[in-house]
Design an enzyme around this catalytic site. Structure first.
Site, PDB file in Angstrom:
ATOM      1  N   ARG A 103      19.930   4.853   9.377  1.00 51.85           N
ATOM      2  CA  ARG A 103      21.382   4.835   9.563  1.00 51.85           C
ATOM      3  C   ARG A 103      22.021   4.222   8.323  1.00 51.85           C
ATOM      4  NH1 ARG A 103      22.475   8.065  13.733  1.00 51.85           N
ATOM      5  NH2 ARG A 103      24.388   6.945  14.250  1.00 51.85           N
ATOM      6  N   ASP A 139      19.837   9.443   2.923  1.00 55.83           N
ATOM      7  CA  ASP A 139      20.207  10.543   3.811  1.00 55.83           C
ATOM      8  C   ASP A 139      21.310  10.122   4.770  1.00 55.83           C
ATOM      9  OD1 ASP A 139      19.719  13.273   4.754  1.00 55.83           O
ATOM     10  OD2 ASP A 139      19.031  12.312   6.600  1.00 55.83           O
ATOM     11  N   GLU A 174      30.142   7.881   6.721  1.00 52.28           N
ATOM     12  CA  GLU A 174      30.024   9.305   6.403  1.00 52.28           C
ATOM     13  C   GLU A 174      30.796  10.211   7.354  1.00 52.28           C
ATOM     14  OE1 GLU A 174      25.864   9.954   8.922  1.00 52.28           O
ATOM     15  OE2 GLU A 174      25.786   9.651   6.766  1.00 52.28           O
ATOM     16  N   HIS A 188      22.678  13.551   5.751  1.00 51.28           N
ATOM     17  CA  HIS A 188      22.108  13.274   7.076  1.00 51.28           C
ATOM     18  C   HIS A 188      21.354  14.482   7.631  1.00 51.28           C
ATOM     19  CE1 HIS A 188      22.784   9.903  10.175  1.00 51.28           C
ATOM     20  NE2 HIS A 188      21.686  10.562  10.519  1.00 51.28           N
TER      21      HIS A 188
END
Length: 331
Positions: A235, A259, A264, A296
């Protein structure tokens, strides 16, 4: 039994139809848009809600859920920090998640990201595009089998990553406040201080909690080896992004593969080609020459998508039948 699915993506639709065919007694309606205050009336008449939200829902949406006598919210994700547990509990709405849709997918991605960093894939591509084919020190690599890899968080995903890193010969160590015996097949447990100070690559696999918020910060980065590589497929909130940028600029961290980013939500999964990124920290992360950023998508495989759809619908209907649900989150 009536369920409604919001934010349905094109690649998920075939799996919803497949699930419906094997559950003829369940009504499942779908909408492509996310659930918001503007379309909350679409909830009327349903007992179960299956969602994948990228932005927090307004309080009035939860109030409307309560007014509609909604019984369960099932998220198609492992993370559930974007949902208001207090309001769900207030309205008597139960919450389920998909705790494990494909640990292997994320483990593979972590290994691939670590290899890109340690083998200088981005730098090599830059040189090649300039037709500079020299063998030179900036792209001299250290093999993972000669490296120590630290796994922070040894749940299902952390174990999958550890197994893959061990498979290429790396020395794998791990830390988790709740260690488990199964993980010991793939890694050796050490203290967090030892992991930070001795690892050549650190891979993050913990959930977003109060304890893990900004776990990677200026203080913990200072404990790391000079030239460490950092991989985050967990996360965004587990990293203090400004501290990470500072450490990259100073050379403390040699490179990072990210990622996820803490804020975001407004940007993924969207095409932002014609929209400026107004979050200056995010913009720096995306553009940084020593960061490999992806939106992500570490989980994003056919197997994972099928499991996310099937498991969330299974959890939703299990709760509606009044049966115990292993995927239920205690509120």
């Amino acid at each position: 039994m009536r369920c409604v699915v919001f934010n349905l993506r094109e690649e998920e639709a075939p799996y919803v139809e497949k699930w419906k065919q094997s559950h003829p007694g369940v009504v499942v309606d779908t909408y492509e848009e996310p659930l918001t205050a503007k379309n909350k009336e679409l909830l009327k008449g349903y007992e179960g809600l299956v969602v994948m939200q990228f932005l927090a829902m307004e309080d009035e949406v939860y109030d409307y859920m309560g007014a509609c006598k909604l019984k369960v919210l099932s998220t198609r994700t492992a993370g559930f920090d974007m949902y208001n547990a207090t309001l769900l509990k207030k309205h008597g709405i139960r919450l389920t998640n998909v705790p494990s849709y494909s640990p292997n997918a994320i483990g593979e991605y972590a290994l691939a990201a670590a290899l890109q960093l340690t083998r200088h894939a981005r730098e090599i591509e830059t040189f090649v595009r300039k037709r500079d084919f020299r063998w030179q020190k900036p792209i001299l690599s250290k093999e993972l089998r000669c490296s120590r890899v630290g796994i922070l968080g040894t749940g299902r995903i952390g174990q999958a990553a550890a197994r893959l890193f061990k498979g290429v010969g790396a020395q794998v160590v791990g830390f988790d406040p709740y260690p488990n015996d199964a993980a010991k097949e793939w890694l050796t447990y050490v203290s967090m201080d030892e992991l930070l100070s001795t690892s050549d690559v650190i891979s993050l696999h913990m959930p977003a909690t109060k304890d893990s918020h900004h776990l990677i910060n200026a203080k913990t980065i200072a404990q790391m080896k000079d030239g460490v590589y950092l991989v985050n497929t967990a996360r965004g909130a587990v990293i203090d992004s400004q501290a990470l940028l500072d450490s990259l600029d100073k050379g403390k961290i040699a490179g990072a593969a990210l990622d996820a980013y803490e804020f975001e939500g407004p940007y993924i999964p969207k095409d932002n080609g014609n929209n400026p990124i107004t979050d200056t920290v995010y913009a720096r992360l995306v553009a940084h020459e020593r960061i490999i950023y992806t939106p992500h998508i570490a989980f994003y495989t056919e197997t994972a998508i099928e499991n996310m759809v099937f498991n969330s619908l299974d959890a939703c209907t299990t709760v509606l039948r009044g049966e115990p649900c292993a995927a239920e989150i205690k509120l």
